[in-house]
Enzyme design. Structure first.
Site, PDB file in Angstrom:
ATOM      1  N   TRP A  17       0.824  -1.207   0.000  1.00  0.00           N
ATOM      2  CA  TRP A  17       0.000   0.000   0.000  1.00  0.00           C
ATOM      3  C   TRP A  17       0.860   1.261   0.000  1.00  0.00           C
ATOM      4  CZ3 TRP A  17      -3.752   2.089  -1.937  1.00  0.00           C
ATOM      5  CH2 TRP A  17      -4.571   3.062  -1.358  1.00  0.00           C
ATOM      6  N   LYS A  25     -13.590  -3.294   9.192  1.00  0.00           N
ATOM      7  CA  LYS A  25     -13.904  -4.046   7.966  1.00  0.00           C
ATOM      8  C   LYS A  25     -12.894  -5.153   7.718  1.00  0.00           C
ATOM      9  CE  LYS A  25     -10.545  -2.327   5.171  1.00  0.00           C
ATOM     10  NZ  LYS A  25      -9.663  -3.038   4.227  1.00  0.00           N
ATOM     11  N   ASP A  46     -15.401   0.439   1.601  1.00  0.00           N
ATOM     12  CA  ASP A  46     -14.239  -0.398   1.897  1.00  0.00           C
ATOM     13  C   ASP A  46     -14.668  -1.797   2.326  1.00  0.00           C
ATOM     14  OD1 ASP A  46     -11.547  -0.849   2.018  1.00  0.00           O
ATOM     15  OD2 ASP A  46     -11.158   0.431   3.733  1.00  0.00           O
ATOM     16  N   THR A  99     -13.419  -5.190   0.397  1.00  0.00           N
ATOM     17  CA  THR A  99     -12.572  -6.123   1.131  1.00  0.00           C
ATOM     18  C   THR A  99     -13.254  -7.461   1.351  1.00  0.00           C
ATOM     19  OG1 THR A  99     -11.693  -4.187   2.273  1.00  0.00           O
ATOM     20  CG2 THR A  99     -11.060  -6.312   3.144  1.00  0.00           C
ATOM     21  N   SER A 149      -8.064  -9.357  -1.338  1.00  0.00           N
ATOM     22  CA  SER A 149      -7.951  -8.890   0.042  1.00  0.00           C
ATOM     23  C   SER A 149      -7.204  -9.923   0.869  1.00  0.00           C
ATOM     24  CB  SER A 149      -9.352  -8.669   0.628  1.00  0.00           C
ATOM     25  OG  SER A 149      -9.309  -8.673   2.041  1.00  0.00           O
ATOM     26  N   ASN A 154      -7.175 -10.122   3.983  1.00  0.00           N
ATOM     27  CA  ASN A 154      -8.041 -10.546   5.070  1.00  0.00           C
ATOM     28  C   ASN A 154      -9.061 -11.572   4.601  1.00  0.00           C
ATOM     29  OD1 ASN A 154      -7.175  -8.621   7.328  1.00  0.00           O
ATOM     30  ND2 ASN A 154      -7.519  -7.230   5.620  1.00  0.00           N
ATOM     31  N   VAL A 166       1.081  -8.212   5.742  1.00  0.00           N
ATOM     32  CA  VAL A 166       0.296  -8.347   6.965  1.00  0.00           C
ATOM     33  C   VAL A 166      -1.198  -8.358   6.646  1.00  0.00           C
ATOM     34  CG1 VAL A 166      -0.328  -7.207   9.131  1.00  0.00           C
ATOM     35  CG2 VAL A 166       2.054  -7.244   8.369  1.00  0.00           C
ATOM     36  N   GLU A 206      -4.186  -7.220   8.265  1.00  0.00           N
ATOM     37  CA  GLU A 206      -4.460  -6.344   9.401  1.00  0.00           C
ATOM     38  C   GLU A 206      -5.607  -6.858  10.271  1.00  0.00           C
ATOM     39  OE1 GLU A 206      -2.658  -4.109  10.539  1.00  0.00           O
ATOM     40  OE2 GLU A 206      -1.858  -2.710   9.059  1.00  0.00           O
TER      41      GLU A 206
END
Length: 332
Positions: free
Chosen positions: A14, A190, A243, A247, A253, A255, A278, A280
């Site tokens: 990012w 999110k 978002d 996501t 994504s 996640n 990572v 998050e």
């Protein structure tokens, strides 16, 4: 205020994408990588092979591993992982002049303190001007120059407008706002909810279940935002609902892909193995759950995800628990 130069702290996917976007907006950009070897590699190849392979960076972007090289920048984009934000800002603090705008671009809640990134900035560099950038934006798409729109929030709305103007490019569109709490809460929660959507996909529970998780998850975001003092209207925009939808809807994504692996039967350790970037949501889930409890806010989906990640329950038991909760009015 005329912004001409921007420093980007953090050369993950990012941070690298934002450096590329800021350069396209006409700013002279310096990208700082924590690892000297990553900075050296980017300088030599103009590609961040470690975190954003296959995308050549604008030739004008300077690359460094020294935070001191960002001292003279007109604005800073802070993009370390959320759980490393405090240490990163403490390291940068000696180089931050009075009134320097620092735009927080990482989404999460700090473990232990249960604080938003804006609170962390206020404690580490109190003389900075705090802003938040959040919204539906995959790093690879932004870096490739595909259209995207985000929220840029600052308590000083005039400053928010100026920062949005400085970062706005041909295909990168920041909408400005003055609700920092709402902008941060949507982004932080999110990520945890995307893990839930990934589990639904991995278990092949269908599109109806997927839509239900997004909708009821959004209700959890609204409740936490209100409890923290943010404006619920803020999270109906790009930094919240927008978002969340992105996501929760694509394996791009990190996640959602983590949840997908869990839903397909992998352990947390197996799902995270070999991942350099990572997720998050995994990092923030314990803090999000603890914060919700502290606020007295009911967040059953977040509770379930945090419990699965902590090994306190199985995926199947968490799903059964959610499906057998007492019926209630939808607005509660």
């Amino acid at each position: 205020m005329n912004f001409k130069t921007a420093g980007v702290i953090g050369a993950g996917a990012w941070g690298t994408a934002l450096a590329q976007s800021a350069a396209a907006a006409g700013l002279q950009v310096t990208l700082q990588a924590r690892e000297a070897e990553v900075a050296d590699s980017i300088r030599k190849t103009r590609i961040n092979e470690a975190f954003l392979p296959g995308i050549e960076l604008d030739a004008s972007i300077a690359v460094t591993s020294d935070l001191a090289d960002l001292a003279g920048c007109d604005l800073i984009l802070a993009v370390p992982p959320a759980q490393h934000m405090r240490a990163t800002l403490e390291a940068f603090a000696p180089h931050a002049r009075e009134g320097l705008p620092i735009v927080l671009c990482s989404k999460g809640i700090e473990r232990g303190s249960l604080k938003l990134m804006a609170d962390v900035l206020a404690e580490t560099i109190p003389h900075a001007v705090t802003a938040v950038l959040s919204g539906p934006s995959f790093a690879a798409e932004v870096a490739r120059g595909l259209p995207s729109a985000v929220t840029l929030a600052c308590a000083d709305l005039d400053m928010a407008e100026k920062l949005a103007g400085a970062l706005s490019g041909p295909v990168f569109r920041p909408y400005y706002a003055d609700d920092i709490i709402g902008a941060e809460t949507g982004g932080a929660l999110k990520n945890v909810l995307a893990i839930a959507c990934g589990i639904v996909e991995g278990r092949e529970m269908g599109r109806s279940a997927h839509a239900a998780v997004i909708t009821r998850g959004f209700a959890e975001i609204v409740r936490v935002t209100e409890a923290l003092g943010g404006d619920p209207a803020t999270v109906t925009g790009l930094c919240g609902l927008g978002d969340l939808v992105l996501t929760c809807s694509s394996p791009q994504s990190r996640n959602m892909s983590l949840g997908l692996a869990l839903g397909q039967g992998q352990t947390v350790e197996q799902a995270l193995a070999g991942k350099r970037s990572v997720a998050e949501g995994y990092e923030s889930a314990p803090a999000v759950r603890e914060l919700s409890r502290k606020l007295g806010v009911e967040t059953p989906i977040i509770e379930a995800v945090a419990a699965v990640l902590a090994g306190e329950t199985t995926v199947d038991a968490a799903i059964e628990n959610l499906l057998t909760r007492p019926l209630k009015p939808e607005r509660e």
